[in-house]
Scaffold this active site. Structure first.
Site, PDB file in Angstrom:
ATOM      1  N   ASP A  10       8.822  -4.516   8.154  1.00 17.12           N
ATOM      2  CA  ASP A  10       8.467  -3.642   7.905  1.00 17.12           C
ATOM      3  C   ASP A  10       7.845  -3.246   9.633  1.00 17.12           C
ATOM      4  OD1 ASP A  10       7.359  -3.785   5.496  1.00 17.12           O
ATOM      5  OD2 ASP A  10       5.661  -5.443   5.891  1.00 17.12           O
ATOM      6  N   ASP A  26      -3.006   7.124   1.354  1.00 15.22           N
ATOM      7  CA  ASP A  26      -2.752   8.005   0.261  1.00 15.22           C
ATOM      8  C   ASP A  26      -1.394   7.913  -0.338  1.00 15.22           C
ATOM      9  OD1 ASP A  26      -0.842   8.388   2.864  1.00 15.22           O
ATOM     10  OD2 ASP A  26      -1.393  10.070   2.923  1.00 15.22           O
ATOM     11  N   ASP A  37       1.206 -11.014   7.162  1.00 10.73           N
ATOM     12  CA  ASP A  37       1.625  -9.902   5.771  1.00 10.73           C
ATOM     13  C   ASP A  37       3.017  -9.743   6.225  1.00 10.73           C
ATOM     14  OD1 ASP A  37      -0.681  -9.103   7.116  1.00 10.73           O
ATOM     15  OD2 ASP A  37       0.494  -7.285   6.762  1.00 10.73           O
ATOM     16  N   ASN A  38       3.108  -9.465   7.550  1.00 12.87           N
ATOM     17  CA  ASN A  38       4.035  -9.034   7.854  1.00 12.87           C
ATOM     18  C   ASN A  38       5.738 -10.216   8.689  1.00 12.87           C
ATOM     19  OD1 ASN A  38       3.260  -6.636   7.795  1.00 12.87           O
ATOM     20  ND2 ASN A  38       2.837  -6.022   9.884  1.00 12.87           N
ATOM     21  N   LYS A  82       9.407   3.656   0.279  1.00 11.35           N
ATOM     22  CA  LYS A  82       8.253   3.110   0.955  1.00 11.35           C
ATOM     23  C   LYS A  82       7.721   4.854   1.608  1.00 11.35           C
ATOM     24  CE  LYS A  82       6.757   1.995   5.500  1.00 11.35           C
ATOM     25  NZ  LYS A  82       7.241   0.445   6.719  1.00 11.35           N
ATOM     26  N   ARG A 135       7.334 -11.999   1.230  1.00  8.27           N
ATOM     27  CA  ARG A 135       6.312 -12.722   2.353  1.00  8.27           C
ATOM     28  C   ARG A 135       5.130 -13.640   2.480  1.00  8.27           C
ATOM     29  NH1 ARG A 135       5.075  -7.077   4.677  1.00  8.27           N
ATOM     30  NH2 ARG A 135       5.976  -6.145   3.407  1.00  8.27           N
ATOM     31  N   GLY A 161       0.581  -1.274   0.406  1.00  7.06           N
ATOM     32  CA  GLY A 161       0.131   0.134   0.091  1.00  7.06           C
ATOM     33  C   GLY A 161       0.936   1.322   0.214  1.00  7.06           C
TER      34      GLY A 161
END
EC number: 2.7.7.-
Length: 513
Positions: A278, A133, A268-269, A121, A198, A100
């Site tokens: 992360d 955003d 997911d981490n 990132k 991941r 994201g």
């Protein structure tokens, strides 16, 4: 910087399996989407990791490289993209997630043949931003930049950070999720790793029953990142699963060694290479507390508390096993491997504690000693890192009350001091039975116990300074974290000042970034 040498092996391995649409939406049956960074008009460099740049093959920084550090004016050879993955968040299936706030430039190979993936990132929205955003604020970017480098120099497997830059934009964030959004300075960090794959990438393909792509992804991962696996057929995938279980358990033991609490161990981490990945609402532990979680979103359940990280890593591996079952097709093997995980982790954990205490080997009675130590640390609220530093300096002449009171976050009354004295007596007795010399024992402790850890309150002070246009704290912290087993700045080798106890960002944080 040699950005012209960046290549795109992931895209080439999965040709045609992408979209080029920046709209935020689900992308079924897609492993990635090509997407361009947002672009920023007034970037400003905060920090650049020159040694890392040289190591991975990008070379020295020049002023013209600032654009690349925030994703501006990219060369034609760089096809940027974001990946799709799924995951379990706080124990619940969350479906499709994805990068994201992360956009991948590709990878570069240095002269030794080492390959490194490069990722921005905070450089803008992707199809996986879920109506966010895609930006990042200075606060979270400084934390990622510094802590990933701190973990690397501590010897903990981790992603790393190449650069940190202001975007020139302001970003709106509600730091504590309490309805008080504020403008914060935007920033972009470039992070690097051998791969950012991941658990969630494999979960997504399995959940969508894209078994051919799942197997292709497994083959790609093994071929590129697990050269030690030389088997074939189904055995190759079994060897891979056993390997990631071992890597993950070893990583957890390292987190316990340095007192690191991740804060949000969703599947997911979790890195498929066994890396720390992360850096969100993490914390290095101050007072020892198995129930400590730095993530306000993790309250009151404390699913991701310090003492649960071994257990949660096993739970996450169960989810990975479920995802890989359509390829491995051997339930007994997966169950047996995961059932062995606990005993392997605790053996790795206890051997790690032996090194921290300076014990020659792990013995049968050490388990009880370690359990008593944990109870004592928690009851006396002793600082985790400083306790071992003082233990190294322990002599017969030292006054225990004076020695340990300065690292306790509570008052050491006579009852507590009595318990501490009994423990120290047992410790001395155990050390005296070592088959190694006292010098060897102390050397082992010195190599296992950092003198400096990057505490949240230090990060808070650094972020405040950078916000005000100053870099002195950043420079000092960078030097300290590069030499964590030395006491370069004695003022950093102290417990958290009480004035920071209840300030957001100094002990607990939210996931907001």
């Amino acid at each position: 910087m040699n950005i012209e040498r960046i290549s795109q092996p992931f895209i080439k391995k999965f040709p045609g399996d992408f979209s080029n649409n920046p709209m935020q939406r689900n992308t079924p049956k897609v492993l990635f989407s090509t997407i361009k960074p947002a672009g920023f008009d007034k970037p400003q460099l905060i920090a650049f990791n020159e040694p890392l740049s040289e190591e991975i093959g990008l070379g020295r920084f020049e002023e013209k490289d600032l654009d690349f550090l925030v994703g501006n004016n990219l060369p034609d050879n760089v096809q940027t993209y974001a990946t799709a993955y799924a995951g379990h968040q706080f124990g619940n299936w969350a479906g499709q997630l994805g990068d994201g706030r992360a956009i991948i430039a590709g990878e570069i190979t240095n002269t030794s043949g080492k390959r490194t993936e490069i990722q921005w990132k905070g450089a803008g929205a992707t199809p996986y931003s879920r109506h966010a955003d895609g930006r990042a604020v200075l606060r979270s970017s400084v934390r990622e930049y510094l802590m990933s480098e701190a973990m690397y120099h501590l010897g903990v497997p981790t992603t790393r950070a190449l650069s940190l830059a202001f975007t020139g934009e302001n970003v709106v964030r509600d730091i504590m999720y309490n309805g008080n959004p504020q403008l914060e300075k935007g920033a972009v960090v470039i992070r690097t790793a051998e791969s950012f794959l991941r658990f969630g990438h494999f979960e997504l393909m399995s959940a969508q029953q894209e078994y051919k792509t799942l197997q292709d992804l497994l083959d790609f991962t093994i071929e590129n990142y697990y050269p030690e696996i030389q088997s074939s057929g189904t055995q190759k995938y079994k060897d891979f699963f056993e390997n990631i279980c071992t890597r993950t358990a070893d990583l957890m033991a390292e987190w316990f060694r340095v007192g690191f609490v991740h804060g949000v161990m969703n599947t997911d981490n979790m890195s498929i290479l066994g890396l720390t990945i992360d850096y969100g609402p993490y914390s290095m532990m101050d007072e020892y507390d198995l129930n400590f979680t730095p993530n306000t979103t993790d309250l009151p359940g404390r699913r991701y508390a310090f003492g649960k990280q071994g257990q949660i890593s096993q739970w996450n591996l169960w989810q990975l096993a479920n995802a890989l079952h359509p390829i491995i097709k051997d339930e007994r093997f997966l169950e047996d491997t995961l059932n062995r995980y606990g005993s392997y982790f605790w053996e790795a954990h206890d051997k790690m504690l032996c090194r921290k205490f300076g014990f020659d080997e792990l013995r049968k009675d050490d388990d009880e000693f370690f359990t008593n130590w944990q109870g004592l640390m928690q009851e006396l609220e002793l600082d985790h890192t400083l306790f071992f530093n003082l233990l190294e300096k322990l002599t017969a002449e030292i006054d225990l009350k004076e020695h340990f009171s300065k690292i306790s976050y509570t008052f050491l009354n006579e009852e507590k001091l009595g318990k501490l004295k009994k423990f120290i007596e047992k410790y001395k007795s155990r050390v005296s039975s070592n088959t190694i010399s006292g010098e060897e024992s102390l050397q082992m402790m010195a190599e296992s116990n950092p003198k400096f850890i990057l505490r949240n309150y230090l990060l808070y002070e650094c972020i405040e300074e950078i916000n005000n246009g100053q870099k002195e704290m950043l420079e000092k912290l960078t030097k300290a974290l590069e030499n964590p087993y030395e006491e370069i700045y004695p003022e950093f080798s102290a417990k958290r000042p009480s004035g920071y106890d209840n300030i957001a960002g100094c002990s607990t944080l939210s996931c907001s970034s």
